[in-house]
Design an enzyme around this catalytic site. Structure first.
Site, PDB file in Angstrom:
ATOM      1  N   ASN A 212       0.847  -1.194   0.000  1.00 51.00           N
ATOM      2  CA  ASN A 212       0.000   0.000   0.000  1.00 51.00           C
ATOM      3  C   ASN A 212       0.879   1.239   0.000  1.00 51.00           C
ATOM      4  O   ASN A 212       2.096   1.159  -0.013  1.00 51.00           O
ATOM      5  CB  ASN A 212      -0.966  -0.029   1.190  1.00 51.00           C
ATOM      6  CG  ASN A 212      -0.211  -0.073   2.506  1.00 51.00           C
ATOM      7  OD1 ASN A 212       0.486   0.863   2.855  1.00 51.00           O
ATOM      8  ND2 ASN A 212      -0.335  -1.176   3.222  1.00 51.00           N
ATOM      9  N   ASP A 281      -4.563  -6.221   5.314  1.00 50.29           N
ATOM     10  CA  ASP A 281      -5.581  -7.029   6.003  1.00 50.29           C
ATOM     11  C   ASP A 281      -5.589  -8.466   5.511  1.00 50.29           C
ATOM     12  O   ASP A 281      -5.996  -9.362   6.225  1.00 50.29           O
ATOM     13  CB  ASP A 281      -6.968  -6.399   5.791  1.00 50.29           C
ATOM     14  CG  ASP A 281      -7.091  -5.072   6.539  1.00 50.29           C
ATOM     15  OD1 ASP A 281      -6.601  -5.008   7.678  1.00 50.29           O
ATOM     16  OD2 ASP A 281      -7.644  -4.104   5.976  1.00 50.29           O
ATOM     17  N   ASP A 310      -4.580  -9.273  13.262  1.00 50.60           N
ATOM     18  CA  ASP A 310      -4.684  -7.853  13.613  1.00 50.60           C
ATOM     19  C   ASP A 310      -3.713  -7.599  14.770  1.00 50.60           C
ATOM     20  O   ASP A 310      -3.971  -8.012  15.908  1.00 50.60           O
ATOM     21  CB  ASP A 310      -6.133  -7.508  13.997  1.00 50.60           C
ATOM     22  CG  ASP A 310      -6.303  -6.005  14.189  1.00 50.60           C
ATOM     23  OD1 ASP A 310      -5.388  -5.357  14.759  1.00 50.60           O
ATOM     24  OD2 ASP A 310      -7.349  -5.475  13.758  1.00 50.60           O
ATOM     25  N   PHE A 327      -3.713   3.873  14.880  1.00 52.31           N
ATOM     26  CA  PHE A 327      -3.899   4.920  13.871  1.00 52.31           C
ATOM     27  C   PHE A 327      -5.004   4.466  12.937  1.00 52.31           C
ATOM     28  O   PHE A 327      -5.177   3.263  12.741  1.00 52.31           O
ATOM     29  CB  PHE A 327      -2.608   5.128  13.063  1.00 52.31           C
ATOM     30  CG  PHE A 327      -1.753   6.223  13.622  1.00 52.31           C
ATOM     31  CD1 PHE A 327      -1.034   6.032  14.786  1.00 52.31           C
ATOM     32  CD2 PHE A 327      -1.685   7.459  12.989  1.00 52.31           C
ATOM     33  CE1 PHE A 327      -0.264   7.039  15.327  1.00 52.31           C
ATOM     34  CE2 PHE A 327      -0.921   8.478  13.514  1.00 52.31           C
ATOM     35  CZ  PHE A 327      -0.202   8.274  14.686  1.00 52.31           C
ATOM     36  N   LYS A 345     -11.156  -2.220  18.519  1.00 57.13           N
ATOM     37  CA  LYS A 345      -9.799  -2.733  18.794  1.00 57.13           C
ATOM     38  C   LYS A 345      -9.467  -2.675  20.286  1.00 57.13           C
ATOM     39  O   LYS A 345      -8.416  -3.128  20.700  1.00 57.13           O
ATOM     40  CB  LYS A 345      -8.779  -1.931  17.996  1.00 57.13           C
ATOM     41  CG  LYS A 345      -9.052  -1.931  16.502  1.00 57.13           C
ATOM     42  CD  LYS A 345      -7.821  -2.189  15.684  1.00 57.13           C
ATOM     43  CE  LYS A 345      -8.198  -2.208  14.208  1.00 57.13           C
ATOM     44  NZ  LYS A 345      -7.187  -2.805  13.378  1.00 57.13           N
TER      45      LYS A 345
HETATM   46  N1  CTP Z   1      -3.666  -2.810  12.342  1.00 60.85           N
HETATM   47  C1  CTP Z   1      -2.932  -3.883  12.798  1.00 60.85           C
HETATM   48  N2  CTP Z   1      -3.008  -5.075  12.161  1.00 60.85           N
HETATM   49  C2  CTP Z   1      -3.810  -5.239  11.092  1.00 60.85           C
HETATM   50  C3  CTP Z   1      -4.579  -4.152  10.610  1.00 60.85           C
HETATM   51  C4  CTP Z   1      -4.483  -2.946  11.267  1.00 60.85           C
HETATM   52  O1  CTP Z   1      -2.188  -3.722  13.777  1.00 60.85           O
HETATM   53  N3  CTP Z   1      -3.875  -6.417  10.505  1.00 60.85           N
HETATM   54  C5  CTP Z   1      -3.580  -1.523  13.073  1.00 60.85           C
HETATM   55  C6  CTP Z   1      -2.921  -0.406  12.314  1.00 60.85           C
HETATM   56  O2  CTP Z   1      -1.530  -0.367  12.549  1.00 60.85           O
HETATM   57  C7  CTP Z   1      -3.632   0.809  12.892  1.00 60.85           C
HETATM   58  C8  CTP Z   1      -5.029   0.294  13.215  1.00 60.85           C
HETATM   59  O3  CTP Z   1      -4.896  -1.105  13.324  1.00 60.85           O
HETATM   60  O4  CTP Z   1      -3.057   1.230  14.097  1.00 60.85           O
HETATM   61  C9  CTP Z   1      -6.085   0.628  12.219  1.00 60.85           C
HETATM   62  O5  CTP Z   1      -5.679   0.235  10.937  1.00 60.85           O
HETATM   63  P1  CTP Z   1      -6.662   0.435   9.697  1.00 60.85           P
HETATM   64  O6  CTP Z   1      -6.002  -0.112   8.476  1.00 60.85           O
HETATM   65  O7  CTP Z   1      -7.149   1.843   9.678  1.00 60.85           O
HETATM   66  O8  CTP Z   1      -7.885  -0.456  10.146  1.00 60.85           O
HETATM   67  P2  CTP Z   1      -8.325  -1.897   9.858  1.00 60.85           P
HETATM   68  O9  CTP Z   1      -8.376  -2.632  11.147  1.00 60.85           O
HETATM   69  O10 CTP Z   1      -7.497  -2.519   8.793  1.00 60.85           O
HETATM   70  O11 CTP Z   1      -9.812  -1.696   9.389  1.00 60.85           O
HETATM   71  P3  CTP Z   1     -10.374  -1.257   7.933  1.00 60.85           P
HETATM   72  O12 CTP Z   1      -9.354  -1.694   6.924  1.00 60.85           O
HETATM   73  O13 CTP Z   1     -11.640  -1.975   7.842  1.00 60.85           O
HETATM   74  O14 CTP Z   1     -10.556   0.224   7.978  1.00 60.85           O
END
Ligand code: CTP
Length: 404
Positions: A212, A281, A310, A327, A345
């Protein structure tokens, strides 16, 4: 390079004899660009390596080299020059000068200034490996530290004399960082901070993958700000093209699973966890061992995805979690998604990027989501914002983290 931390500071930059004098030209430029005023004082030996004219042009102030300089109205340059100083920085600091400082000698303008000072003194040693390792030098350095003098570096690596080892001066940028760090309030002193930053890379085959647009800038800025605030910082970074902030321990990973495993191995030691990484994800179920070939008869490839762990939620679920900060990158409706994501979370604080996705940009504007409500911070460059966020995090630390 951040700028605000040294704005308005007045530094006496003392140069002693050594080939590393060339690095001080760049250091002076960095300091003045950051808004510091720099008064250069050179020993006789330093003027053999770089001219006072060069240093005057870069610092924008006359350079002093002699104790008997009549330009100071009361003829007391050794007292007047450091009177307004926030610190004296000796760079490069030669073997001889360290010895003089350790013994309180005052036989030229710079050494007299140091003895007569009423401000902190920082020294940035630069010398040949054997001179650095010499027991007399080591004794002197121990004495300087005991006297409350900050010793920055030295670095290790190839030296001007052709040898390799300890003793070379920190690079100009690292010296700048160390000086900036010295001036930052130590609000995270004694705390251990674990951060993730950057994107992850999920392979499809040995040459292709899914990633990304995260640049890692915000995470690296936070790591730097936490280090400057006195924390011990461990940064776990996905693939990014950024320099490791000075004083930060960095570990590189590629995939979300590797990032998860690295975090889980280290999180027990952390007082604070900040998940800044844009973690993928999903990953493909089975990445191909060989490059997927494009052939006329072959159908378009299809991939099956599985969910990645996650990391943030896993940290928050630990029996004794550190203070966990998330974040959120959203492409819309941050106010709604931010609080919902924080609660889902189960973290005490989630920082949402306001406005359009800011990947790669130097500016950012954020909202802090927490159980009591949301607070907006003003738009700023990422380093300024990182410092503000470190203050916000430090303010919210529960007392129990003091005894972890
Ligand atoms: N995060 C994480 N592990 C993942 C996905 C996210 O630790 N597999 C953490 C990121 O580092 C960030 C937070 O979760 O601190 C939110 O990440 P974000 O990408 O905004 O959220 P998602 O949980 O992926 O949800 P979505 O993609 O549905 O918005």
């Amino acid at each position: 390079m951040a700028t605000a931390e040294l704005a308005g500071k007045h530094l006496v930059l003392g140069m002693t004899g050594g080939i590393a004098c060339y690095k001080i030209a760049e250091l002076t430029r960095l300091l003045t660009k950051a808004g510091a005023t720099v008064q250069v004082v050179m020993t006789e030996a330093a003027t053999q390596f770089i001219t006072p004219v060069t240093m005057q042009a870069l610092s924008g102030r006359p350079v002093y080299t002699s104790q008997w300089d009549a330009r100071v109205p009361n003829n007391m340059a050794h007292i007047d020059l450091s009177r307004e100083a926030d610190a004296i920085v000796i760079a490069p600091a030669s073997t001889d000068f360290l010895a003089k400082l350790a013994h309180g000698m005052a036989d030229d303008l710079l050494s007299t200034l140091c003895v007569a000072r009423d401000c902190p003194l920082l020294v940035v040693p630069a010398m040949n490996r054997q001179m650095w390792q010499n027991p007399a030098t080591q004794r002197n350095v121990t004495q300087l530290r005991a006297d409350g003098i900050e010793v920055l570096g030295p670095d290790s690596g190839p030296q001007a004399c052709g040898e390799v080892g300890d003793g070379r001066m920190l690079e100009a940028a690292a010296t700048y960082e160390a000086i900036a760090s010295f001036f930052s309030p130590k609000i995270l002193s004694g705390r251990r901070v674990l951060l993730t930053a950057g994107p992850t890379f999920e392979p499809l085959d040995p040459v292709r993958g899914i990633t990304n647009r995260s640049s890692g800038k915000m995470g690296f800025a936070l790591a730097r700000a936490a280090q400057q605030a006195g924390a011990e910082v461990h940064l776990i970074a996905g693939p990014v093209a950024l320099e490791t902030p000075w004083g930060v321990f960095r570990q590189d990973v590629q995939t979300a699973q590797q990032m998860h495993d690295a975090v889980m191995r280290s999180v027990a030691d952390a007082d604070i966890f900040i998940g800044v990484a844009a973690v993928a994800d999903w990953r493909v179920d089975h990445a191909s061992e060989h490059k997927i070939k494009k052939t006329a008869e072959r159908a378009l490839p299809t991939f099956t995805f599985v969910e990645n762990p996650d990391i943030l939620a896993a940290v928050a679920k630990l029996p004794h979690p550190p203070f966990a900060v998330g974040f959120a990158a959203e492409s819309g409706d941050l106010e709604v998604h931010g609080e919902e994501k924080r609660a889902r979370k189960n973290v005490p604080l989630l920082i949402g990027n306001l406005g359009p996705l800011t990947f790669g940009l130097d500016d950012n504007e954020v909202i802090l989501f927490e159980a009591g409500g949301a607070t907006k911070l003003p738009r700023a460059d990422k380093q300024t914002l990182a410092r503000a966020l470190i203050v916000e995090i430090a303010r919210r630390l529960p007392d129990t983290s003091l005894i972890r």
